[in-house]
Design an enzyme around this catalytic site. Structure first.
Site, mmCIF file in Angstrom:
data_model
loop_
_atom_site.group_PDB
_atom_site.id
_atom_site.type_symbol
_atom_site.label_atom_id
_atom_site.label_comp_id
_atom_site.label_asym_id
_atom_site.label_seq_id
_atom_site.Cartn_x
_atom_site.Cartn_y
_atom_site.Cartn_z
ATOM 1 N N HIS A 273 40.084 -46.498 2.377
ATOM 2 C CA HIS A 273 39.106 -47.581 2.571
ATOM 3 C C HIS A 273 39.091 -48.054 4.026
ATOM 4 C CE1 HIS A 273 42.301 -50.572 2.989
ATOM 5 N NE2 HIS A 273 42.926 -49.936 2.022
ATOM 6 N N GLU B 216 45.871 -48.785 -5.238
ATOM 7 C CA GLU B 216 47.030 -48.739 -4.349
ATOM 8 C C GLU B 216 48.328 -48.975 -5.110
ATOM 9 O OE1 GLU B 216 48.606 -47.567 -2.094
ATOM 10 O OE2 GLU B 216 48.142 -48.605 -0.214
#
Length: 219
Positions: free
Chosen positions: A20, A95
Protein backbone atom coordinates in the site's frame (compact mmCIF):
# COMPACT_ATOMS: atom_id res chain seq x y z
CA UNK A 1 15.52 -17.70 -6.74
CA UNK A 2 15.26 -18.49 -10.44
CA UNK A 3 14.70 -15.36 -12.52
CA UNK A 4 12.81 -15.78 -15.77
CA UNK A 5 13.51 -13.73 -18.88
CA UNK A 6 11.44 -15.64 -21.45
CA UNK A 7 7.89 -14.46 -22.24
CA UNK A 8 5.37 -15.74 -19.73
CA UNK A 9 3.55 -18.77 -21.14
CA UNK A 10 -0.22 -18.29 -21.54
CA UNK A 11 -1.08 -21.03 -19.04
CA UNK A 12 0.79 -19.30 -16.23
CA UNK A 13 -0.84 -17.21 -13.51
CA UNK A 14 0.86 -13.86 -12.94
CA UNK A 15 0.57 -12.25 -9.53
CA UNK A 16 1.66 -8.70 -8.79
CA UNK A 17 1.97 -8.38 -5.02
CA UNK A 18 2.28 -4.71 -4.06
CA UNK A 19 2.45 -2.78 -0.83
CA UNK A 20 0.00 0.00 0.00
CA UNK A 21 0.93 3.70 -0.22
CA UNK A 22 2.39 5.68 2.65
CA UNK A 23 0.41 6.57 5.76
CA UNK A 24 1.23 9.06 8.48
CA UNK A 25 2.09 6.10 10.71
CA UNK A 26 4.68 4.98 8.12
CA UNK A 27 6.10 8.48 7.91
CA UNK A 28 6.42 8.77 11.68
CA UNK A 29 7.75 5.24 12.18
CA UNK A 30 4.77 4.13 14.26
CA UNK A 31 3.89 0.42 14.27
CA UNK A 32 0.55 -0.18 12.52
CA UNK A 33 0.07 -3.90 12.16
CA UNK A 34 -3.48 -5.09 11.63
CA UNK A 35 -4.98 -3.27 14.60
CA UNK A 36 -4.33 0.29 13.35
CA UNK A 37 -6.62 0.90 10.38
CA UNK A 38 -4.95 4.03 9.03
CA UNK A 39 -5.57 5.96 5.81
CA UNK A 40 -3.17 7.06 3.07
CA UNK A 41 -1.54 10.45 3.48
CA UNK A 42 -0.93 12.84 0.58
CA UNK A 43 2.32 11.11 -0.34
CA UNK A 44 0.62 7.73 -0.25
CA UNK A 45 -2.16 8.88 -2.56
CA UNK A 46 0.42 10.24 -5.00
CA UNK A 47 2.33 6.96 -4.86
CA UNK A 48 -0.87 5.05 -5.60
CA UNK A 49 -1.63 7.29 -8.59
CA UNK A 50 1.80 6.56 -10.03
CA UNK A 51 1.31 2.87 -9.37
CA UNK A 52 -2.00 3.04 -11.23
CA UNK A 53 -0.39 4.68 -14.24
CA UNK A 54 2.25 1.95 -14.24
CA UNK A 55 -0.38 -0.78 -14.38
CA UNK A 56 -2.51 1.01 -16.98
CA UNK A 57 -0.29 -0.61 -19.60
CA UNK A 58 -0.67 -4.10 -18.08
CA UNK A 59 -3.51 -6.55 -18.72
CA UNK A 60 -4.81 -6.89 -15.17
CA UNK A 61 -7.91 -9.07 -14.80
CA UNK A 62 -8.65 -8.66 -11.10
CA UNK A 63 -7.47 -6.48 -8.20
CA UNK A 64 -7.36 -7.92 -4.70
CA UNK A 65 -6.68 -6.03 -1.51
CA UNK A 66 -6.54 -6.76 2.17
CA UNK A 67 -9.49 -5.59 4.24
CA UNK A 68 -7.50 -2.76 5.86
CA UNK A 69 -8.29 0.78 4.68
CA UNK A 70 -4.79 1.73 3.51
CA UNK A 71 -4.72 -1.28 1.16
CA UNK A 72 -8.29 -0.73 -0.04
CA UNK A 73 -7.59 2.95 -0.77
CA UNK A 74 -4.48 2.05 -2.75
CA UNK A 75 -6.45 -0.53 -4.74
CA UNK A 76 -9.26 1.99 -5.36
CA UNK A 77 -6.83 4.52 -6.84
CA UNK A 78 -5.05 1.93 -8.99
CA UNK A 79 -8.34 0.52 -10.28
CA UNK A 80 -9.32 3.91 -11.70
CA UNK A 81 -6.48 3.49 -14.20
CA UNK A 82 -7.67 0.04 -15.32
CA UNK A 83 -10.50 -0.99 -17.62
CA UNK A 84 -13.09 -3.70 -16.91
CA UNK A 85 -11.26 -5.02 -13.87
CA UNK A 86 -12.82 -7.06 -11.07
CA UNK A 87 -12.32 -6.16 -7.39
CA UNK A 88 -12.01 -8.52 -4.43
CA UNK A 89 -11.05 -8.23 -0.78
CA UNK A 90 -9.29 -10.99 1.13
CA UNK A 91 -8.85 -10.80 4.88
CA UNK A 92 -5.89 -13.20 4.80
CA UNK A 93 -3.89 -10.45 3.00
CA UNK A 94 -4.02 -8.17 6.07
CA UNK A 95 -0.87 -7.05 7.85
CA UNK A 96 0.75 -9.00 10.66
CA UNK A 97 -0.61 -8.23 14.12
CA UNK A 98 2.06 -6.65 16.29
CA UNK A 99 -0.01 -6.91 19.48
CA UNK A 100 0.94 -4.50 22.25
CA UNK A 101 3.40 -2.67 19.98
CA UNK A 102 0.71 -1.39 17.62
CA UNK A 103 0.33 2.37 17.79
CA UNK A 104 3.64 2.76 19.59
CA UNK A 105 5.91 5.55 18.29
CA UNK A 106 9.70 5.14 18.24
CA UNK A 107 11.20 4.97 21.73
CA UNK A 108 14.00 3.12 23.45
CA UNK A 109 11.51 0.69 25.01
CA UNK A 110 9.61 -0.01 21.79
CA UNK A 111 12.75 -0.30 19.68
CA UNK A 112 14.26 -2.70 22.20
CA UNK A 113 11.12 -4.87 21.99
CA UNK A 114 11.32 -4.91 18.20
CA UNK A 115 14.98 -5.86 18.24
CA UNK A 116 14.27 -8.63 20.74
CA UNK A 117 11.58 -10.23 18.55
CA UNK A 118 13.74 -9.89 15.43
CA UNK A 119 16.60 -11.62 17.26
CA UNK A 120 14.30 -14.56 17.95
CA UNK A 121 13.44 -14.69 14.23
CA UNK A 122 17.07 -14.43 13.13
CA UNK A 123 17.73 -17.49 15.31
CA UNK A 124 14.97 -19.40 13.55
CA UNK A 125 12.42 -19.09 16.38
CA UNK A 126 9.52 -18.12 14.15
CA UNK A 127 6.88 -19.25 16.62
CA UNK A 128 7.79 -16.42 19.01
CA UNK A 129 5.33 -13.50 19.04
CA UNK A 130 4.91 -10.11 20.68
CA UNK A 131 2.31 -10.16 23.47
CA UNK A 132 -1.13 -10.17 21.85
CA UNK A 133 0.31 -10.46 18.33
CA UNK A 134 0.91 -13.04 15.64
CA UNK A 135 4.01 -15.12 15.16
CA UNK A 136 5.74 -15.45 11.79
CA UNK A 137 4.35 -18.98 11.59
CA UNK A 138 0.84 -17.61 12.08
CA UNK A 139 1.34 -15.14 9.24
CA UNK A 140 2.94 -17.77 7.01
CA UNK A 141 -0.10 -20.00 7.40
CA UNK A 142 -2.55 -17.40 6.13
CA UNK A 143 -0.12 -16.00 3.54
CA UNK A 144 0.24 -19.42 1.91
CA UNK A 145 -3.52 -19.91 2.21
CA UNK A 146 -4.13 -16.57 0.47
CA UNK A 147 -1.75 -17.37 -2.38
CA UNK A 148 -3.27 -20.80 -2.87
CA UNK A 149 -6.79 -19.37 -2.85
CA UNK A 150 -5.92 -16.76 -5.47
CA UNK A 151 -4.28 -19.18 -7.90
CA UNK A 152 -7.11 -21.68 -7.49
CA UNK A 153 -9.80 -19.07 -8.15
CA UNK A 154 -7.92 -16.96 -10.70
CA UNK A 155 -5.75 -19.54 -12.46
CA UNK A 156 -4.35 -18.35 -15.78
CA UNK A 157 -5.16 -14.70 -15.13
CA UNK A 158 -3.14 -11.58 -14.22
CA UNK A 159 -3.78 -10.54 -10.64
CA UNK A 160 -2.80 -7.43 -8.69
CA UNK A 161 -2.93 -7.86 -4.91
CA UNK A 162 -2.43 -4.90 -2.56
CA UNK A 163 -1.12 -5.91 0.83
CA UNK A 164 1.41 -4.92 3.52
CA UNK A 165 5.11 -4.76 4.30
CA UNK A 166 5.83 -7.47 6.86
CA UNK A 167 3.16 -9.66 5.30
CA UNK A 168 4.94 -9.34 1.92
CA UNK A 169 8.23 -10.43 3.43
CA UNK A 170 6.65 -13.52 4.96
CA UNK A 171 4.60 -14.31 1.86
CA UNK A 172 7.46 -14.10 -0.63
CA UNK A 173 9.85 -16.01 1.64
CA UNK A 174 7.20 -18.72 2.09
CA UNK A 175 5.91 -19.34 -1.43
CA UNK A 176 8.79 -18.58 -3.81
CA UNK A 177 11.02 -21.42 -4.92
CA UNK A 178 14.56 -21.28 -3.48
CA UNK A 179 13.42 -19.05 -0.60
CA UNK A 180 12.49 -19.78 2.99
CA UNK A 181 11.86 -17.73 6.12
CA UNK A 182 15.59 -17.22 6.69
CA UNK A 183 15.52 -14.90 3.64
CA UNK A 184 12.70 -12.78 5.09
CA UNK A 185 14.87 -9.93 6.35
CA UNK A 186 16.57 -9.53 2.95
CA UNK A 187 13.32 -8.71 1.14
CA UNK A 188 12.69 -4.98 0.76
CA UNK A 189 9.14 -3.63 1.00
CA UNK A 190 8.96 0.05 0.04
CA UNK A 191 5.55 1.71 -0.14
CA UNK A 192 3.81 0.71 -3.43
CA UNK A 193 6.69 -1.62 -4.35
CA UNK A 194 5.87 -4.18 -7.03
CA UNK A 195 6.74 -7.87 -6.73
CA UNK A 196 5.95 -10.00 -9.77
CA UNK A 197 5.46 -13.71 -9.13
CA UNK A 198 4.69 -16.26 -11.84
CA UNK A 199 2.85 -19.44 -10.86
CA UNK A 200 3.17 -22.39 -13.21
CA UNK A 201 3.12 -26.16 -12.74
CA UNK A 202 2.59 -25.77 -9.01
CA UNK A 203 5.65 -23.53 -8.51
CA UNK A 204 5.88 -19.82 -7.63
CA UNK A 205 8.87 -17.94 -9.06
CA UNK A 206 9.56 -14.23 -8.55
CA UNK A 207 11.13 -12.30 -11.41
CA UNK A 208 10.74 -8.80 -9.95
CA UNK A 209 11.14 -7.73 -6.34
CA UNK A 210 10.58 -4.42 -4.51
CA UNK A 211 10.41 -2.43 -7.76
CA UNK A 212 9.54 1.26 -7.33
CA UNK A 213 10.53 2.60 -10.74
CA UNK A 214 7.08 4.20 -11.08
CA UNK A 215 7.88 6.56 -8.19
CA UNK A 216 10.53 8.23 -10.35
CA UNK A 217 7.83 9.53 -12.71
CA UNK A 218 6.11 12.89 -12.38
CA UNK A 219 3.19 13.06 -9.95
Amino acid sequence: MMLTTDPTPPEATVLYFVRHGETEYNRKGIVQGSGIDSVLNETGRSQAQRLGRRFAAESIDVVYSSTLVRAKQTADIVTKHLESVERCQLDDLREMSWGVLEGEPPSDTRDSSLEEIKTFWSNGKYGHAVDGGESILDVRERAVRAAQHIVEVEGGRNILAVTHGRFLRVLLASICEDYDLSHMSTLGHSNTCVNRVVYRDGVFRADLLNCTSHLATAA
